[in-house]
Design an enzyme around this catalytic site. Sequence first.
Site, short mmCIF file in Angstrom:
data_model
loop_
_atom_site.label_atom_id
_atom_site.label_comp_id
_atom_site.label_asym_id
_atom_site.label_seq_id
_atom_site.Cartn_x
_atom_site.Cartn_y
_atom_site.Cartn_z
CB CYS B 78 -8.16 -1.45 0.38
SG CYS B 78 -8.13 0.29 0.91
CB VAL B 79 -2.88 0.95 0.05
CG1 VAL B 79 -3.63 2.21 -0.35
CG2 VAL B 79 -1.60 1.32 0.77
#
Lengths: 131, 119
Positions: B78-79
């Site tokens: 997840c960024v």
Amino acid sequence: MSDMDEMDDGSGIVKKFMFLNRKAPHGTVYALEGLEVVLITAAFDQDVSMVFTDDGVYQLLKGIDTKGIEVKDFSKTYRALDGYDIEKLYVDQASMDARGLTEDDLIVDVTVLSVDEMANLMAEQDVVISF
Amino acid sequence: MQFGILVNEGPYSHQASDSAYLFARTALEKGYKVPRIFFYHDGVYNASRLATPPQDDRNVGARWSKLAADYGVDLVVCVAAAQRRGITDGVLGDNFRISGLGQLVEMGIQYDRLVTFGD
């Protein structure tokens, strides 16, 4: 209406997603980062329910003030949920009772469910994600 | 049967990542499909190639990379969670990629089961 762009996985499938919030709003990052997943799921036009149980009921408490612990206060986000078409908010009766809380202590309108009702609701879901 | 897997805890300090790995590997060995594994919260630390655990212990990051190489699993970090924790493209192990939470939601929509590993 959502201010987030509508997203689409291309399938047109709508599933029932339940987000089970079990932890206090602060002390760990789960509540804050969990909320981000809830908002994205709504942006995908899915059928979203949020459940608050155990210490998770504290996430909805009125009067949260995080100045003293110097962390971000994301309490306002719960009030904005209906803007993302997230209107199914449930709390666990036993968790409220155990902490001496009533609906009047919470910042949003919720439906209070017994353990049996909660179990039935959970059984109806396609996806349950717990934070 | 297609399984999506969500890993919510970092390596070594918590069993979640080991359990997720063993579950995924076993499912793949038995012929089930695990198209994607998503790393969230401290789970993003699984993706760091900077970790150098003692040689007599398992190498969690390398183990994920090998699983992806062997079975073509999409390892997605997840960024937003990664940026909070200093996990950038420059430190990603082999076969990991950084993307958005939409990739997690897609797993829930498209796969038969989404299995979470964490507290």
